[in-house]
Scaffold this motif. Structure first.
Motif, PDB file in Angstrom:
ATOM      1  N   UNK A 225       1.655 -12.305  -5.479  1.00 33.84           N
ATOM      2  CA  UNK A 225       1.281 -11.420  -4.470  1.00 33.84           C
ATOM      3  C   UNK A 225       2.612 -10.669  -4.289  1.00 33.84           C
ATOM      4  N   UNK A 226       2.777  -9.505  -3.625  1.00 34.82           N
ATOM      5  CA  UNK A 226       3.668  -8.866  -3.360  1.00 34.82           C
ATOM      6  C   UNK A 226       3.841  -7.730  -2.236  1.00 34.82           C
ATOM      7  N   UNK A 227       4.843  -7.551  -1.819  1.00 36.48           N
ATOM      8  CA  UNK A 227       4.839  -6.665  -0.522  1.00 36.48           C
ATOM      9  C   UNK A 227       6.369  -5.951  -0.424  1.00 36.48           C
ATOM     10  N   UNK A 228       6.454  -4.721  -0.197  1.00 35.57           N
ATOM     11  CA  UNK A 228       7.729  -4.171  -0.112  1.00 35.57           C
ATOM     12  C   UNK A 228       8.189  -4.370   1.069  1.00 35.57           C
TER      13      UNK A 228
ATOM     14  N   UNK B  31       3.078 -25.457 -17.670  1.00 35.69           N
ATOM     15  CA  UNK B  31       2.457 -24.103 -17.880  1.00 35.69           C
ATOM     16  C   UNK B  31       3.570 -23.342 -17.206  1.00 35.69           C
ATOM     17  N   UNK B  32       3.386 -21.755 -17.863  1.00 38.22           N
ATOM     18  CA  UNK B  32       4.008 -20.875 -17.440  1.00 38.22           C
ATOM     19  C   UNK B  32       3.128 -19.841 -16.853  1.00 38.22           C
ATOM     20  N   UNK B  33       3.214 -19.355 -15.713  1.00 35.38           N
ATOM     21  CA  UNK B  33       2.370 -18.204 -15.292  1.00 35.38           C
ATOM     22  C   UNK B  33       3.117 -17.102 -15.437  1.00 35.38           C
ATOM     23  N   UNK B  34       2.307 -15.978 -15.572  1.00 34.78           N
ATOM     24  CA  UNK B  34       3.049 -14.614 -15.665  1.00 34.78           C
ATOM     25  C   UNK B  34       2.195 -13.715 -14.901  1.00 34.78           C
ATOM     26  N   UNK B  35       3.009 -12.796 -14.030  1.00 38.21           N
ATOM     27  CA  UNK B  35       2.443 -11.619 -13.418  1.00 38.21           C
ATOM     28  C   UNK B  35       2.972 -10.340 -13.841  1.00 38.21           C
ATOM     29  N   UNK B  36       2.127  -9.623 -14.228  1.00 34.69           N
ATOM     30  CA  UNK B  36       2.435  -8.275 -14.620  1.00 34.69           C
ATOM     31  C   UNK B  36       2.451  -7.274 -13.594  1.00 34.69           C
ATOM     32  N   UNK B  37       3.519  -6.522 -13.011  1.00 34.56           N
ATOM     33  CA  UNK B  37       3.120  -5.583 -12.067  1.00 34.56           C
ATOM     34  C   UNK B  37       3.256  -4.256 -12.644  1.00 34.56           C
ATOM     35  N   UNK B  38       2.503  -3.398 -11.996  1.00 29.64           N
ATOM     36  CA  UNK B  38       2.490  -1.922 -12.322  1.00 29.64           C
ATOM     37  C   UNK B  38       2.269  -1.176 -11.178  1.00 29.64           C
ATOM     38  N   UNK B  39       2.437   0.161 -11.277  1.00 29.79           N
ATOM     39  CA  UNK B  39       2.470   1.314 -10.336  1.00 29.79           C
ATOM     40  C   UNK B  39       3.579   1.312  -9.451  1.00 29.79           C
ATOM     41  N   UNK B  40       3.720   1.563  -8.286  1.00 31.73           N
ATOM     42  CA  UNK B  40       4.788   1.706  -7.753  1.00 31.73           C
ATOM     43  C   UNK B  40       5.826   0.578  -7.642  1.00 31.73           C
ATOM     44  N   UNK B  41       7.042   0.920  -7.708  1.00 29.37           N
ATOM     45  CA  UNK B  41       8.144  -0.234  -7.678  1.00 29.37           C
ATOM     46  C   UNK B  41       8.986  -0.199  -6.660  1.00 29.37           C
ATOM     47  N   UNK B  42       9.560  -1.171  -6.017  1.00 27.45           N
ATOM     48  CA  UNK B  42      10.320  -0.937  -4.900  1.00 27.45           C
ATOM     49  C   UNK B  42      11.694  -1.669  -4.911  1.00 27.45           C
ATOM     50  N   UNK B  43      12.648  -1.261  -4.351  1.00 29.13           N
ATOM     51  CA  UNK B  43      13.884  -1.997  -4.661  1.00 29.13           C
ATOM     52  C   UNK B  43      14.206  -3.373  -3.597  1.00 29.13           C
ATOM     53  N   UNK B  44      13.390  -3.155  -2.673  1.00 28.89           N
ATOM     54  CA  UNK B  44      13.399  -4.370  -1.794  1.00 28.89           C
ATOM     55  C   UNK B  44      11.986  -4.754  -1.515  1.00 28.89           C
ATOM     56  N   UNK B  45      11.781  -6.167  -1.361  1.00 25.71           N
ATOM     57  CA  UNK B  45      10.733  -6.459  -1.301  1.00 25.71           C
ATOM     58  C   UNK B  45      10.312  -8.025  -1.657  1.00 25.71           C
ATOM     59  N   UNK B  46       9.292  -8.611  -1.515  1.00 21.78           N
ATOM     60  CA  UNK B  46       9.049  -9.996  -1.825  1.00 21.78           C
ATOM     61  C   UNK B  46       7.927 -10.107  -2.656  1.00 21.78           C
ATOM     62  N   UNK B  47       8.090 -11.067  -3.500  1.00 23.00           N
ATOM     63  CA  UNK B  47       7.235 -11.213  -4.539  1.00 23.00           C
ATOM     64  C   UNK B  47       7.062 -12.885  -4.585  1.00 23.00           C
TER      65      UNK B  47
END
Length: 125
Positions: A97-100, A18-34
């Motif tokens: 999940x994500x965090x800048x 299976x391939x899971x996808x996670x579409x992100x929107x809103x603020x973007x960050x040049x450095x972070x962890x997803x």
């Protein structure tokens, strides 16, 4: 704010993919962890794979090394988790999940700020 929407879950037989996808929107960050986390029935949430945004480093749980691959498509603001050779023990709700900021490690995800709603993966034997 960052919004995350997962897709791609489903039911497969052991050995399938299976391939899971996670579409992100809103603020973007040049450095972070997803990353991807999962919580199986009666189990605690665990980190599956994370990707250090802007650096490219990836980290995997021992249980998925060699079977799962985390990647991103910057143009589409999408994070992926390719899951091969699936096992019944991979059955869980999978969350993106994500965090800048700096640093990127696996773990329970307690320091991640943004979460998707989850997508169910069920692997039958």
């Amino acid at each position: 704010q960052v919004q995350l929407v997962e897709s791609g879950g489903g039911s497969v037989q052991a050995g399938g993919s299976l391939r899971l996808s996670c579409a992100a929107s809103g603020n973007t960050y040049s450095r972070g962890c997803m990353g991807w986390f999962r919580q199986g029935p009666g189990k605690e949430r665990e980190g599956v794979a994370v990707l250090y945004i802007g650096v490219g480093s990836t980290y995997y749980a021992d249980s998925v090394k060699g079977r799962f691959t985390i990647s991103q498509d910057n143009a589409k603001n999408t994070l992926y988790l390719q899951m091969n050779s699936l096992k019944p023990e991979d059955t869980a709700m999978y969350y993106c999940a994500a965090r800048p900021g700096w640093g990127c490690q696996l773990g329970s995800g307690s320091n991640f700020q943004y979460w998707g709603q989850g997508t169910q993966v069920t692997v039958s034997s």
